[in-house]
Structure formats: structure tokens, C-alpha cells
Write a protein that holds these residues in place. Structure first.
Motif, PDB file in Angstrom:
ATOM      1  N   MET A   1       0.847  -1.199   0.000  1.00 62.81           N
ATOM      2  CA  MET A   1       0.000   0.000   0.000  1.00 62.81           C
ATOM      3  C   MET A   1       0.887   1.254   0.000  1.00 62.81           C
ATOM      4  N   PRO A   2       0.554   2.229  -0.848  1.00 63.57           N
ATOM      5  CA  PRO A   2       1.379   3.458  -0.873  1.00 63.57           C
ATOM      6  C   PRO A   2       1.399   4.152   0.490  1.00 63.57           C
ATOM      7  N   HIS A   3       2.486   4.847   0.794  1.00 67.47           N
ATOM      8  CA  HIS A   3       2.637   5.521   2.086  1.00 67.47           C
ATOM      9  C   HIS A   3       1.671   6.692   2.245  1.00 67.47           C
ATOM     10  N   ILE A   4       1.225   7.288   1.124  1.00 65.32           N
ATOM     11  CA  ILE A   4       0.287   8.413   1.218  1.00 65.32           C
ATOM     12  C   ILE A   4      -0.929   8.124   0.344  1.00 65.32           C
ATOM     13  N   GLN A   5      -1.994   8.883   0.576  1.00 67.55           N
ATOM     14  CA  GLN A   5      -3.265   8.710  -0.136  1.00 67.55           C
ATOM     15  C   GLN A   5      -3.135   9.290  -1.548  1.00 67.55           C
ATOM     16  N   LEU A   6      -3.105   8.416  -2.565  1.00 68.66           N
ATOM     17  CA  LEU A   6      -2.923   8.907  -3.935  1.00 68.66           C
ATOM     18  C   LEU A   6      -4.242   9.086  -4.682  1.00 68.66           C
ATOM     19  N   ASN A   7      -5.313   8.512  -4.130  1.00 69.84           N
ATOM     20  CA  ASN A   7      -6.657   8.635  -4.716  1.00 69.84           C
ATOM     21  C   ASN A   7      -6.771   8.100  -6.146  1.00 69.84           C
ATOM     22  N   ASN A   8      -5.971   7.096  -6.489  1.00 71.14           N
ATOM     23  CA  ASN A   8      -6.154   6.374  -7.754  1.00 71.14           C
ATOM     24  C   ASN A   8      -5.492   5.016  -7.584  1.00 71.14           C
ATOM     25  N   ASP A   9      -5.800   4.061  -8.500  1.00 69.15           N
ATOM     26  CA  ASP A   9      -5.190   2.736  -8.334  1.00 69.15           C
ATOM     27  C   ASP A   9      -4.238   2.396  -9.486  1.00 69.15           C
ATOM     28  N   ALA A  10      -3.665   3.441 -10.104  1.00 68.02           N
ATOM     29  CA  ALA A  10      -2.679   3.235 -11.172  1.00 68.02           C
ATOM     30  C   ALA A  10      -1.379   2.711 -10.546  1.00 68.02           C
ATOM     31  N   PRO A  11      -0.541   2.028 -11.341  1.00 64.32           N
ATOM     32  CA  PRO A  11       0.722   1.509 -10.800  1.00 64.32           C
ATOM     33  C   PRO A  11       1.863   2.523 -10.907  1.00 64.32           C
ATOM     34  N   GLY A  12       2.914   2.273 -10.088  1.00 66.63           N
ATOM     35  CA  GLY A  12       4.197   2.970 -10.216  1.00 66.63           C
ATOM     36  C   GLY A  12       4.099   4.476 -10.338  1.00 66.63           C
ATOM     37  N   ILE A  13       4.919   5.016 -11.214  1.00 69.20           N
ATOM     38  CA  ILE A  13       5.011   6.471 -11.339  1.00 69.20           C
ATOM     39  C   ILE A  13       3.729   7.081 -11.875  1.00 69.20           C
ATOM     40  N   ARG A 150      13.847   6.128  -6.806  1.00 64.22           N
ATOM     41  CA  ARG A 150      13.651   6.498  -5.397  1.00 64.22           C
ATOM     42  C   ARG A 150      12.253   7.065  -5.155  1.00 64.22           C
ATOM     43  N   TYR A 151      11.731   7.772  -6.141  1.00 70.43           N
ATOM     44  CA  TYR A 151      10.386   8.362  -6.020  1.00 70.43           C
ATOM     45  C   TYR A 151       9.335   7.241  -5.959  1.00 70.43           C
ATOM     46  N   VAL A 152       9.469   6.287  -6.869  1.00 72.66           N
ATOM     47  CA  VAL A 152       8.512   5.174  -6.968  1.00 72.66           C
ATOM     48  C   VAL A 152       8.585   4.273  -5.728  1.00 72.66           C
ATOM     49  N   ASP A 153       9.793   3.943  -5.278  1.00 73.70           N
ATOM     50  CA  ASP A 153       9.968   3.074  -4.107  1.00 73.70           C
ATOM     51  C   ASP A 153       9.749   3.821  -2.797  1.00 73.70           C
ATOM     52  N   GLY A 154      10.174   5.095  -2.750  1.00 72.73           N
ATOM     53  CA  GLY A 154      10.112   5.867  -1.507  1.00 72.73           C
ATOM     54  C   GLY A 154       8.675   6.107  -1.047  1.00 72.73           C
ATOM     55  N   LEU A 155       7.723   6.082  -1.983  1.00 72.12           N
ATOM     56  CA  LEU A 155       6.323   6.249  -1.597  1.00 72.12           C
ATOM     57  C   LEU A 155       5.566   4.918  -1.678  1.00 72.12           C
ATOM     58  N   ALA A 156       6.304   3.832  -1.905  1.00 73.64           N
ATOM     59  CA  ALA A 156       5.731   2.474  -1.908  1.00 73.64           C
ATOM     60  C   ALA A 156       4.543   2.362  -2.857  1.00 73.64           C
ATOM     61  N   THR A 157       4.736   2.754  -4.102  1.00 74.82           N
ATOM     62  CA  THR A 157       3.645   2.692  -5.084  1.00 74.82           C
ATOM     63  C   THR A 157       3.364   1.242  -5.490  1.00 74.82           C
TER      64      THR A 157
ATOM     65  N   ALA B 133       3.081  16.719   9.688  1.00 75.96           N
ATOM     66  CA  ALA B 133       3.325  16.747   8.240  1.00 75.96           C
ATOM     67  C   ALA B 133       2.080  16.258   7.492  1.00 75.96           C
ATOM     68  N   THR B 134       1.748  16.922   6.395  1.00 73.28           N
ATOM     69  CA  THR B 134       0.619  16.504   5.563  1.00 73.28           C
ATOM     70  C   THR B 134       1.121  15.491   4.528  1.00 73.28           C
ATOM     71  N   ASP B 135       0.182  14.825   3.838  1.00 73.91           N
ATOM     72  CA  ASP B 135       0.571  13.916   2.753  1.00 73.91           C
ATOM     73  C   ASP B 135       1.370  14.666   1.695  1.00 73.91           C
ATOM     74  N   ARG B 136       0.964  15.908   1.460  1.00 77.12           N
ATOM     75  CA  ARG B 136       1.658  16.738   0.489  1.00 77.12           C
ATOM     76  C   ARG B 136       3.112  16.996   0.901  1.00 77.12           C
ATOM     77  N   ASP B 137       3.313  17.238   2.199  1.00 77.91           N
ATOM     78  CA  ASP B 137       4.679  17.450   2.704  1.00 77.91           C
ATOM     79  C   ASP B 137       5.524  16.188   2.513  1.00 77.91           C
ATOM     80  N   ILE B 138       4.913  15.030   2.801  1.00 79.01           N
ATOM     81  CA  ILE B 138       5.653  13.767   2.682  1.00 79.01           C
ATOM     82  C   ILE B 138       6.003  13.516   1.220  1.00 79.01           C
ATOM     83  N   HIS B 139       5.029  13.724   0.343  1.00 78.18           N
ATOM     84  CA  HIS B 139       5.294  13.580  -1.100  1.00 78.18           C
ATOM     85  C   HIS B 139       6.445  14.485  -1.535  1.00 78.18           C
ATOM     86  N   ASP B 140       6.358  15.750  -1.157  1.00 80.90           N
ATOM     87  CA  ASP B 140       7.368  16.705  -1.619  1.00 80.90           C
ATOM     88  C   ASP B 140       8.746  16.374  -1.046  1.00 80.90           C
ATOM     89  N   THR B 141       8.783  15.915   0.194  1.00 79.00           N
ATOM     90  CA  THR B 141      10.061  15.533   0.802  1.00 79.00           C
ATOM     91  C   THR B 141      10.703  14.378   0.027  1.00 79.00           C
TER      92      THR B 141
END
Lengths: 184, 191
Positions: A1-13, A150-157, B133-141
Motif C-alpha cells: 500500500m502506498p505511504h500516502i493517499q494517492l486517490n487512484n489505483d494506477a501503478p508505479g510512477i 527512489r520516487y517510486v519506491d520511496g512512496l511504496a507505489t 506533516a501533511t501527505d503533500r509534505d511527505i510527497h514533496d520531501t
């Protein structure tokens, strides 16, 4: 599960640029400029550019980017598609040109630690016919995938396991290039 | 000596950006939106100075002299850190630096991203959220840290030249604060 709420179910980047088109736009424009156009004097084909991207992603163990760019490279290589997996498995024995092998060595060092890109590895690539544009583009492809991975893995997409999902992605990337999907 | 033939006298990233304006444009768009525009978004709690600190911290961990010095100088400009001591303390040991606990939690995430995206833990994310931190802050970081892993490699992978003069970095910081990141303005101060 992604670390933040992305509001879509697309994969990766794709999930990230749909969530945030403001940063997605320059990220996709960069990929398009690097993987499809390239520097004026560059001798690298689109297929070779995708292979460098897949190779760096493989080194960084980012499965989504590795699989999708490998699929794009296979699509663009056409009949020579097996070279993609041979390169990802073993760069030393893969049937690629000496020039591409030398550039992949530079890419490997950029991803690992850019301070280790020494004059001798750059000279080795030049001796095989690499131009300034080839060296520039290789360094920036490797650097940018050190970011995308790092972007894709860092947010666990979301990373699909099914290989056929990547075949379709590769065909889309190979035909349309990097077009920003519709935002959330 | 740089690995490819840039226009002479252009420091750091500006050499490769002059060589390749087609890629310079999205690269500058990315930092302008991430380090500047987004600081003013209603769901962001990260200021421009804090965003620059994250970029500086990652660049220091990657040992990229040019990036850590110019972004450190921009951070200091925003944060009123005239002697650069605050930036120095963040680079040396941010856990004891005079910054918010929220920023410390976000720097922990940035440090993990610098090692590799998979090093970011759910615990680090929860901690940052608990500190406000908001989700936006975490994303941007995460994206700032990832982007600096690119910029640092671009600058060092081509073995670009970096000036030593503190005055020059302070002058450039003023220009960045004034009109943002671009590859098109004259780099050096007027003679």
C-alpha cells in the motif's frame, strides 16, 4: 500500500503523476527529452536509451521501472529484443556494441556513486565512438533513474506482478512516448 | 576537468544545462515547482527555506560540493542564517539542530530516500504525520530527496567545476530568491 493517499489505483510512477500533475509534467517532459529526443550529436537509439534506463533500475532494484523500461526496450529493439534480458542478466557477456557496454559502465557508476566516473571510463567510451552527447545523455539518464526509482519506491507505489501488464506498458511507451495521463 | 566540452566558466550544473537546454527546461521547472511554488500551497506546511534545507542535506550526504553550497546558501538566505551556522548544524547532525521536530522527521525520510527508496519505513511516515506533516509534505520531501539524488549525480558524474567563493554563492542565492531557477540568466555578477 502506498505511504500516502494517492486517490487512484494506477501503478508505479503513473499513480504519482496523476496525483500530482504539477510535478508530473516536468518529470514526463524530462523522460521524453532524454529517452526519445536526446542530444543533437548523440548516436544512441531510443531502444538503447530505454535499455540504459532498465539497466539502472535493475541495479537500484526498482522492479516497476526495470520491468516497464525493459518492456519498452524490447518493443523498440524488435527482432533484437533478447539483447535486453541478456544485458540485464550479465553486462559482460551480453551481445551489445563495445560503445554501449562502455556507456552502461558509466551509467552503473553514476547510479552507484557519481564521483567514481573517472576520466578512464569516459575515455574508453570515446574510444568506441561515443560522442559528448552520448556521454551527457548516459549520465543524465542514469542520474534521472536514480531519482525516478527512489520516487517510486520511496512512496511504496503499486507494483504489478503480472508480466503481461508490463508488455502493454512497453508498447504504449514505445509508440506514444511519455504522455502525462489525465490527473485524478 | 569536466568530462565533456562545456562552454568554459559556467559553474556546476550550469555547464551541462547550457550543453543541453532541452533537458535543462524540465529540470528547472521541476525545482521551481518543488522548492518554490509548492511552498505556497494551502496544504503545504513546508516553507521555501525548509525545502532548500532538505535539498542541502541530501546533497551533503551525497558529498556534492556545488549543490550543498548553493542550496545551503539559498536556505540560509530564506532562514535569516547569515553566518551559515544553521545550515552547517543540519548537515552535521540535524537531530540536534534548532529546527522543528516535524522537519527532523521529514529529514529522516529524506535520508532514507538518499540511501534508496525502499529504506523509507512506515514508522518514519507515521512519525512525520504525528509531528504535523501533511501527505503533500511527505510527497514533496520524497521527491525533493529523489531529485537531489539526480542533480548531485548529474553535477558530479560529469565532473563539473565548482567555484570556492562564498560571496558568489550568496550572490547567486539572491538571484534564485528573486526570480527562481533558470539556465538562461548570466551567472556571474556584473564586472
Amino acid at each position: 500500500m502506498p505511504h500516502i493517499q494517492l486517490n487512484n489505483d494506477a501503478p508505479g510512477i503513473r499513480s504519482l503523476v496523476m496525483y500530482r500533475p504539477d510535478t508530473g509534467k516536468p518529470l514526463y517532459e524530462l523522460a521524453q527529452a532524454l529517452l526519445r529526443a536526446g542530444s543533437a550529436d548523440s548516436t544512441l537509439s531510443d531502444a538503447e536509451r530505454e535499455l540504459i534506463a532498465a539497466f539502472v533500475s535493475s541495479q537500484n532494484r526498482t522492479f516497476f521501472c526495470q520491468q516497464s523500461h525493459a518492456a519498452a526496450a524490447r518493443y523498440l529493439y524488435g527482432e533484437q529484443a533478447p539483447v535486453v534480458d541478456q544485458t540485464l542478466e550479465n553486462l559482460e557477456t551480453a551481445p551489445v556494441s563495445f560503445k554501449l557496454r562502455a556507456l552502461l559502465t558509466i551509467a552503473q557508476r553514476v547510479a552507484d556513486d557519481a564521483r567514481t566516473v573517472t576520466d578512464d571510463v569516459v575515455e574508453a567510451a570515446r574510444a568506441e565512438g561515443a560522442t559528448d552527447g552520448d556521454v551527457h545523455d548516459t549520465v543524465l539518464i542514469a542520474a534521472s533513474f536514480s531519482m525516478y526509482n527512489r520516487y517510486v519506491d520511496g512512496l511504496a507505489t503499486l507494483t504489478p506482478d503480472d508480466p503481461t501488464a508490463y508488455t502493454a506498458m512497453g508498447e504504449r511507451m514505445g509508440t506514444l512516448g511519455y504522455v502525462l495521463p489525465r490527473p485524478n | 576537468m569536466p568530462h565533456i566540452d562545456f562552454a568554459p566558466g559556467l559553474p556546476g550544473i550550469r555547464g551541462p544545462m547550457a550543453f543541453s537546454p532541452e533537458t535543462a527546461r524540465p529540470l528547472n521547472d521541476l525545482v521551481n515547482v518543488l522548492l518554490r511554488t509548492n511552498a505556497n500551497h494551502p496544504d503545504s506546511t513546508l516553507s521555501e527555506g525548509e525545502r532548500e534545507l532538505i535539498g542541502t542535506y541530501v546533497s551533503a550526504r551525497n558529498d556534492c560540493f556545488f549543490c550543498q553550497t548553493i542550496h545551503g546558501s539559498v536556505a540560509s538566505h530564506h532562514l535569516g542564517d547569515t553566518d551559515w551556522s544553521l545550515v552547517q548544524s543540519v548537515k552535521q547532525d540535524y537531530t540536534h539542530a534548532p529546527i522543528s521536530t516535524k522537519l527532523k522527521a521529514l529529514l529522516a525520510i529524506a535520508g532514507s530516500v538518499q540511501q534508496g527508496g525502499k529504506y523509507v519505513t512506515a514508522g518514519q511516515i507515521d512519525k512525520a504525520r504525528a509531528e504535523g506533516a501533511t501527505d503533500r509534505d511527505i510527497h514533496d520531501t520524497v521527491l525533493i530527496a529523489a531529485a537531489f539524488c539526480m542533480f548531485n549525480r548529474y553535477v558530479d558524474g560529469l565532473d563539473t567545476w565548482a567555484p570556492e567563493s562564498r560571496d558568489l554563492y550568496q550572490y547567486r542565492a539572491q538571484k534564485v530568491v528573486e526570480y527562481g531557477y533558470t539556465h538562461e540568466d548570466p551567472y556571474m555578477p556584473p564586472a
